[in-house]
Structure formats: structure tokens, C-alpha cells
Design a protein around this motif. Sequence first.
Motif, PDB file in Angstrom:
ATOM      1  N   HIS A  26       0.849  -1.196   0.000  1.00 39.47           N
ATOM      2  CA  HIS A  26       0.000   0.000   0.000  1.00 39.47           C
ATOM      3  C   HIS A  26       0.884   1.246   0.000  1.00 39.47           C
ATOM      4  O   HIS A  26       1.921   1.281   0.669  1.00 39.47           O
ATOM      5  N   LYS A  27       0.462   2.272  -0.714  1.00 34.83           N
ATOM      6  CA  LYS A  27       1.269   3.489  -0.831  1.00 34.83           C
ATOM      7  C   LYS A  27       1.508   4.154   0.525  1.00 34.83           C
ATOM      8  O   LYS A  27       2.541   4.789   0.736  1.00 34.83           O
ATOM      9  N   GLU A  28       0.558   3.982   1.453  1.00 30.34           N
ATOM     10  CA  GLU A  28       0.696   4.618   2.770  1.00 30.34           C
ATOM     11  C   GLU A  28       1.902   4.090   3.552  1.00 30.34           C
ATOM     12  O   GLU A  28       2.439   4.779   4.417  1.00 30.34           O
ATOM     13  N   PHE A  29       2.341   2.887   3.255  1.00 31.45           N
ATOM     14  CA  PHE A  29       3.433   2.280   4.018  1.00 31.45           C
ATOM     15  C   PHE A  29       4.780   2.923   3.728  1.00 31.45           C
ATOM     16  O   PHE A  29       5.729   2.766   4.503  1.00 31.45           O
ATOM     17  N   LEU A  30       4.893   3.652   2.628  1.00 30.93           N
ATOM     18  CA  LEU A  30       6.142   4.358   2.331  1.00 30.93           C
ATOM     19  C   LEU A  30       6.380   5.516   3.289  1.00 30.93           C
ATOM     20  O   LEU A  30       7.505   6.002   3.412  1.00 30.93           O
ATOM     21  N   GLU A  31       5.328   5.952   3.958  1.00 30.47           N
ATOM     22  CA  GLU A  31       5.431   7.108   4.852  1.00 30.47           C
ATOM     23  C   GLU A  31       5.782   6.723   6.292  1.00 30.47           C
ATOM     24  O   GLU A  31       5.974   7.574   7.148  1.00 30.47           O
ATOM     25  N   ILE A  32       5.900   5.427   6.569  1.00 32.71           N
ATOM     26  CA  ILE A  32       6.143   4.963   7.941  1.00 32.71           C
ATOM     27  C   ILE A  32       7.622   5.088   8.300  1.00 32.71           C
ATOM     28  O   ILE A  32       8.505   4.722   7.519  1.00 32.71           O
ATOM     29  N   ASP A  33       7.896   5.598   9.492  1.00 36.77           N
ATOM     30  CA  ASP A  33       9.253   5.621  10.050  1.00 36.77           C
ATOM     31  C   ASP A  33       9.462   4.294  10.775  1.00 36.77           C
ATOM     32  O   ASP A  33       9.108   4.139  11.938  1.00 36.77           O
ATOM     33  N   PHE A  34      10.029   3.326  10.068  1.00 34.01           N
ATOM     34  CA  PHE A  34      10.128   1.976  10.605  1.00 34.01           C
ATOM     35  C   PHE A  34      11.044   1.881  11.822  1.00 34.01           C
ATOM     36  O   PHE A  34      10.775   1.106  12.736  1.00 34.01           O
ATOM     37  N   ILE A  35      12.118   2.629  11.822  1.00 37.28           N
ATOM     38  CA  ILE A  35      13.055   2.590  12.959  1.00 37.28           C
ATOM     39  C   ILE A  35      12.342   2.975  14.256  1.00 37.28           C
ATOM     40  O   ILE A  35      12.578   2.392  15.324  1.00 37.28           O
ATOM     41  N   LYS A  36      11.408   3.897  14.139  1.00 34.27           N
ATOM     42  CA  LYS A  36      10.659   4.363  15.303  1.00 34.27           C
ATOM     43  C   LYS A  36       9.821   3.241  15.909  1.00 34.27           C
ATOM     44  O   LYS A  36       9.550   3.246  17.119  1.00 34.27           O
ATOM     45  N   HIS A  37       9.441   2.277  15.101  1.00 32.53           N
ATOM     46  CA  HIS A  37       8.541   1.217  15.557  1.00 32.53           C
ATOM     47  C   HIS A  37       9.243  -0.119  15.771  1.00 32.53           C
ATOM     48  O   HIS A  37       8.581  -1.135  15.980  1.00 32.53           O
ATOM     49  N   LEU A  38      10.575  -0.137  15.706  1.00 33.20           N
ATOM     50  CA  LEU A  38      11.328  -1.374  15.901  1.00 33.20           C
ATOM     51  C   LEU A  38      12.066  -1.389  17.228  1.00 33.20           C
ATOM     52  O   LEU A  38      12.620  -0.370  17.653  1.00 33.20           O
ATOM     53  N   ASN A  39      12.105  -2.538  17.873  1.00 33.73           N
ATOM     54  CA  ASN A  39      12.972  -2.728  19.024  1.00 33.73           C
ATOM     55  C   ASN A  39      14.423  -2.726  18.542  1.00 33.73           C
ATOM     56  O   ASN A  39      14.686  -2.904  17.344  1.00 33.73           O
ATOM     57  N   PRO A  40      15.400  -2.542  19.445  1.00 35.57           N
ATOM     58  CA  PRO A  40      16.808  -2.376  19.044  1.00 35.57           C
ATOM     59  C   PRO A  40      17.330  -3.421  18.064  1.00 35.57           C
ATOM     60  O   PRO A  40      18.039  -3.095  17.121  1.00 35.57           O
ATOM     61  N   LYS A  41      16.985  -4.690  18.245  1.00 29.69           N
ATOM     62  CA  LYS A  41      17.463  -5.741  17.341  1.00 29.69           C
ATOM     63  C   LYS A  41      16.400  -6.155  16.319  1.00 29.69           C
ATOM     64  O   LYS A  41      16.567  -7.152  15.614  1.00 29.69           O
ATOM     65  N   GLY A  42      15.341  -5.372  16.242  1.00 30.32           N
ATOM     66  CA  GLY A  42      14.210  -5.735  15.400  1.00 30.32           C
ATOM     67  C   GLY A  42      14.546  -5.847  13.918  1.00 30.32           C
ATOM     68  O   GLY A  42      15.520  -5.256  13.435  1.00 30.32           O
ATOM     69  N   VAL A  43      13.746  -6.639  13.201  1.00 28.12           N
ATOM     70  CA  VAL A  43      14.007  -6.916  11.783  1.00 28.12           C
ATOM     71  C   VAL A  43      12.826  -6.501  10.918  1.00 28.12           C
ATOM     72  O   VAL A  43      11.676  -6.454  11.372  1.00 28.12           O
TER      73      VAL A  43
END
Length: 427
Positions: free
Chosen positions: A394-411
Motif C-alpha cells: 500500500h502506498k501509505e506504508f512508504l510514509e512509515i518511520d520503521f526505525i521508530k517502531h522497531l525494538n533495538p534488534k528488530g528486523v
Amino acid sequence: MKDKIKIAIVGLGYVGLPLARLFATKYNVIGFDINQQRVEELKKGIDSTLEVENEVLENVLIDAPNAEKGLFCTTLLEEIRNCNYYIITVPTPVDKNNKPDLTPLVKSSESVGSVLKKNDIVIYESTVYPGATEEVCIPILEKASRLKYNKDFFAGYSPERINPGDKEHTVEKILKVTSGSTLEIGEKVNDLYASVITAGTHLAPSIKVAEAAKVIENSQRDINIAFVNELAKIFNLLNIDTQAVLEAAGTKWNFLPFKPGLVGGHCIGVDPYYLAQKAQEVGYHPEIILAGRRMNDSMGNYVASEVVKLLVQQDIKVKNARVLVLGITFKENCPDVRNTKVVDVIENLKEFGTEVTIFDPWANTSEVKREYNLETLRNMPQNKYDAIVLAVSHKEFLEIDFIKHLNPKGVIYDVKGFLNCKVQGKL
């Protein structure tokens, strides 16, 4: 021709509504559907499938069934009795064992048969195996109407080619295959569609040819996607970037640009089973078609396993690991959740003991709950996760700041090769 034609569209879903809207620009069209809620929404000019823009829909809606042109929607069978063309556009799914389920087609044929009159023409658009129209549907029409096929009433087949969510290749811009139960009826059916399809038409020599043409269109795509899915599995083992390989190979003029992924929806993931069953009925076991289906149906389990491997490599405990799955519709920028294979990813992740959250801004939450008993979110959750799986682009997913939503070792696992950020895994 225009003054004499009154069309009933039976089934107002992803296929029926765009077709009804198009015919309504020139003809009197009665749209019939058994879903009361759906019809009430359409009467208000609202299309929850997003295939027809509300303003476009409102422009063709009429309040009474007898106007010169326009679309009147109803759940009352009696209101389609005066039509002389009946176009059936109901879904043709498979059951839990991947066996073709013709129930919607049978029921709609019974309904149309009960109002059928002499000289009426019934056209089927639903995808079926070659022979289904004349072997299954016609006897039902004859029994319900007490009329004789090709004497009192006639039939045609014009396979739908709707691509949900595609605003460029709309129904009038896709060349239409047509056919009829006699040469004369074939011409009439072809003329009807040619009057509104700007891309043109192709009159097939028989109903069976038109049925076969449709079912192999999607079977061919299914097999091609299965091939690149297998390549993705091989190249991942060899530590080679599949997308880079496909990009390099794609520089050759005749290389087909297919991409790996989850193959769901109401067409590609379903139609090959219709052809396979018919082949088996006549004593042939279709090896390539079913091999492609097995490969594509295995991809949900494969994606889940790859995500779990990444968690293990990051020393993240798999049991109770928090996983965010982005998207549950069967394709991008579309609310259609029919036969979505994202569900396979989710169920397999849950079997590993992970805690899965689903976010999809396009999906109808109540429909997902009803179809799959899964809870979905329409807004991005503000939590942190051990893994984020992009399942639908979905086009909306390009706007997500993934680092903000990941735990330190998250993948991050990118099923679609869609994201611009750094990912740890992808097909």
C-alpha cells in the motif's frame, strides 16, 4: 439496438458494478444483488469496493427502473423480469479443499431462470472451466424457465478482465472477449459489448473457447509467478538478491517481468483449480498447473519461516515475539480481502508462538473479522515490534518511520521489495 435493450446485471461486486455503470451510460440497466447492505450503499452513490468513484456512480443512478438509460439497483428479483439481456457476474471461488464452488453460479442461474422469457439472452462473465456454461448453467435455466435452449432463449459468455484497484485499465479500456450460443447470438453479444468497450472486442468461435481463454490467462500468470517464487527460494539460499537478478535479466527484450510474492485474490489464485479439475475429469493430470499452485500456496509458510530465522539470528526469542504485519488485502491499494494469502503468513507466524498485530488502512475490519476471524487496525499502532513484515505494498506504508517502531534488534521483512529503508529479509 440501443432503444430495444434492457440489461440486468446480476451481482454488483468488483466485476458487476463497473460493468453496470458503463452500460448505464447508454442503456437502461437494472443492477441486482442479494446483499441488501450493498444495494443500499449503491443507491446512496457509495461503492465500498472503490472500483467506481462515488461521483461517477451518482451520475448514472436513477430512481425508477424504466428510464431511457441509467442504473437502478435492487434486491427484488421481480424488478429484472422485463430485461432482455441478463449478465451474470457472481464470484466463482474454491472451497477449503481447492475444489471449484459453483454455488453462486447455480443460485444466480436459478434466479435468472425464474424470470426468463422467450428470446432473452443470458451472458455469463464469471470465470469457469471450459464447458461449465452449457453443461451446468444452461440446464438450470431450462428447468427454471421451462424454455428450450437455443430455441426459446440463448446464451453468451464474455469473461471478465477486471483488475481490482487498477484505475488505468478500467473495464472499457480492456479488450473484451465475447461469444454466443449461435453465430447470430455471438454477433449480438459482441455488438452489445462493442457499443461501450472502447478497447474493442474479440468474438470467439464458441462459448467453450471463450471460457478456456479466460481460465488460461490467469493460469499462465500463476505459473510464471510460481517460477520466480522458486527462483527467490533458490537465490536466498545462494545469498543472491532476487530483485537484482530479475532487474538484470529484464534488460533482454523478451524477458517476462514477473516478481515473486503471495498469490491470492479471486483470479490468479483460484482459476487454475477450475482448469485442473476439468482436466482430471477427462482423465488428464495437469502437472505444471498444479505444481505452480503448490509453489504459490507454499509462500505464506515460507515467508513466516524466513521471518522466524531472522529473529533467531538476532537472538530475539521467537515465542511471544511481537510482529507487525503491514497489509492484509490480496493486493496493493485495494480493499479486496478475498482469498488473501497474507492470512497464511499470519497463521504460520502464530503457530511459531509470535504475537501478531495487523495494520491495513484499506481493509474493512468487519469483513476481515467475518472472513478470517482476525482483528485488524486501520491506523498505525504506536508500539515497538521485534519484526515488521510488509506483506502488501500500500502506498501509505512508504510514509512509515520503521526505525521508530522497531525494538533495538528488530528486523524488517519486505515481501514485495517495496521499501526504501534497510531491510533484513525479502523475497
